[in-house]
Design a protein around this motif. Structure first.
Motif, PDB file in Angstrom:
ATOM      1  N   CYS A   1       0.336  -4.672  -3.863  1.00 12.56           N
ATOM      2  CA  CYS A   1      -0.796  -5.590  -3.682  1.00 12.56           C
ATOM      3  C   CYS A   1      -0.324  -7.039  -3.727  1.00 12.56           C
ATOM      4  O   CYS A   1      -0.786  -7.885  -2.948  1.00 12.56           O
ATOM      5  N   VAL A   2       0.617  -7.331  -4.624  1.00 11.62           N
ATOM      6  CA  VAL A   2       1.179  -8.685  -4.681  1.00 11.62           C
ATOM      7  C   VAL A   2       1.945  -8.992  -3.396  1.00 11.62           C
ATOM      8  O   VAL A   2       1.814 -10.076  -2.818  1.00 11.62           O
TER       9      VAL A   2
ATOM     10  N   ASP B   1       3.909   6.036  -8.800  1.00 14.01           N
ATOM     11  CA  ASP B   1       4.004   5.130  -9.944  1.00 14.01           C
ATOM     12  C   ASP B   1       2.938   4.045  -9.828  1.00 14.01           C
ATOM     13  O   ASP B   1       2.868   3.335  -8.818  1.00 14.01           O
ATOM     14  N   VAL B   2       2.144   3.866 -10.860  1.00 14.79           N
ATOM     15  CA  VAL B   2       1.047   2.900 -10.816  1.00 14.79           C
ATOM     16  C   VAL B   2       1.566   1.477 -10.655  1.00 14.79           C
ATOM     17  O   VAL B   2       0.903   0.624 -10.043  1.00 14.79           O
ATOM     18  N   LEU B   3       2.763   1.184 -11.193  1.00 14.60           N
ATOM     19  CA  LEU B   3       3.315  -0.161 -11.060  1.00 14.60           C
ATOM     20  C   LEU B   3       3.689  -0.475  -9.621  1.00 14.60           C
ATOM     21  O   LEU B   3       3.647  -1.635  -9.208  1.00 14.60           O
ATOM     22  N   THR B   4       4.038   0.537  -8.862  1.00 21.35           N
ATOM     23  CA  THR B   4       4.333   0.324  -7.448  1.00 21.35           C
ATOM     24  C   THR B   4       3.099  -0.198  -6.730  1.00 21.35           C
ATOM     25  O   THR B   4       3.173  -1.130  -5.924  1.00 21.35           O
ATOM     26  N   GLY B   5       1.959   0.417  -7.004  1.00 18.03           N
ATOM     27  CA  GLY B   5       0.722  -0.024  -6.364  1.00 18.03           C
ATOM     28  C   GLY B   5       0.407  -1.483  -6.652  1.00 18.03           C
ATOM     29  O   GLY B   5       0.001  -2.236  -5.762  1.00 18.03           O
ATOM     30  N   SER B   6       0.626  -1.904  -7.892  1.00 19.73           N
ATOM     31  CA  SER B   6       0.372  -3.297  -8.255  1.00 19.73           C
ATOM     32  C   SER B   6       1.320  -4.226  -7.520  1.00 19.73           C
ATOM     33  O   SER B   6       0.915  -5.278  -7.007  1.00 19.73           O
ATOM     34  N   ASP B   7       2.592  -3.838  -7.455  1.00 21.15           N
ATOM     35  CA  ASP B   7       3.578  -4.665  -6.753  1.00 21.15           C
ATOM     36  C   ASP B   7       3.253  -4.780  -5.270  1.00 21.15           C
ATOM     37  O   ASP B   7       3.424  -5.844  -4.660  1.00 21.15           O
TER      38      ASP B   7
ATOM     39  N   SER C   1       9.914  -2.579  -4.994  1.00 13.42           N
ATOM     40  CA  SER C   1       8.848  -2.584  -5.988  1.00 13.42           C
ATOM     41  C   SER C   1       9.309  -1.809  -7.211  1.00 13.42           C
ATOM     42  O   SER C   1      10.306  -1.086  -7.176  1.00 13.42           O
ATOM     43  N   THR C   2       8.574  -1.979  -8.290  1.00 11.81           N
ATOM     44  CA  THR C   2       8.868  -1.248  -9.517  1.00 11.81           C
ATOM     45  C   THR C   2       8.435   0.204  -9.359  1.00 11.81           C
ATOM     46  O   THR C   2       7.391   0.489  -8.788  1.00 11.81           O
TER      47      THR C   2
END
Length: 229
Positions: free
Chosen positions: A134-135, A126-132, A66-67
């Motif tokens: 979920c995907v 990292d907030v982008l990790t959370g989004s990744d 993830s990012t």
């Protein structure tokens, strides 16, 4: 392109570091180029050292799921040390090929079709990790064809003790064994999981994804994306 360089996080667990080398060797062989497995930290060779000594055109593939900070900061800063042109690909995940590998690991562990699944990831602030993540959870749910819930071991998010239900199958969203894999197994078993699948490891789908990332990075601008292997 004359060289493939992958970069994994790195761990003090020897067997876990070997996963990156196995995937890199297989992907490099499929591409017909030399391959080097590097690490962000904890295990040599470090990406900073590999890039500082690099004089060949290369593609760098972050073997991270993830990012996060490493993808957005550490890896690009290391790549900038190269004296030759280097193409940097996105992280491996989230991606349908990883979900397909997770499904195969679940089946290998004895999970039954329709059995509820908890996907367990390392997590990050990292907030982008959370989004990744979920995907990735959605991709696994689609590939599995059933309910998938998400738990993380660090950072914001629900822990396995709060998510795992008695009888669940657990899919570790982890590339290799080590501290997080061991913790996921302990925490999920304690919460009542019926089984815990293996980590992704050097799964052929992971190798396919590294090859796909490289080919996409080398495709001319505006060219259609390469077909999945």
């Amino acid at each position: 392109m004359s060289r493939l360089v992958t970069v994994a996080h790195g761990t003090r667990t020897t067997a876990a570091n070997a996963v990156a080398r196995e995937v890199t060797e297989a992907a490099a062989a499929a591409l017909g180029v030399p391959g080097t497995a590097a690490y962000v930290e904890l295990h040599p060779p470090l990406l900073t050292d590999v890039m500082a000594a690099n004089h060949d055109e290369a593609v760098v593939v972050p073997m991270l799921l993830s990012t996060g900070y490493h993808v957005r900061h550490d890896v690009p800063e290391a790549v900038a040390l190269s004296s030759a042109p280097v193409a940097l690909t996105p992280a491996l995940g989230p991606h349908p090929l990883l979900a397909a590998a997770q499904v195969e690991r679940l089946r290998e562990a004895g999970a039954e079709p329709g059995q509820p699944v908890t996907m367990v990831a390392a997590g990050s602030r990292d907030v982008l990790t959370g989004s990744d993540l979920c995907v990735a959870r959605g991709l696994l749910a689609a590939a599995w064809g059933g309910d998938v819930r998400l738990a993380v071991l660090t950072g914001p998010g629900r822990r396995p003790a709060d998510v795992v239900r008695s009888g669940d199958a657990v899919s570790p969203y982890l590339l290799a064994g080590g501290f997080f894999a061991d913790k996921a197994e302990r925490d999920c078993r304690a919460a009542g999981a019926a089984l815990v699948a293996g980590v992704l490891g050097p799964h052929p789908r992971v190798v396919d994804l590294v090859v796909e990332r490289v080919r996409a990075a080398l495709a001319p601008a505006g060219a259609p994306a390469p077909a999945r292997l």
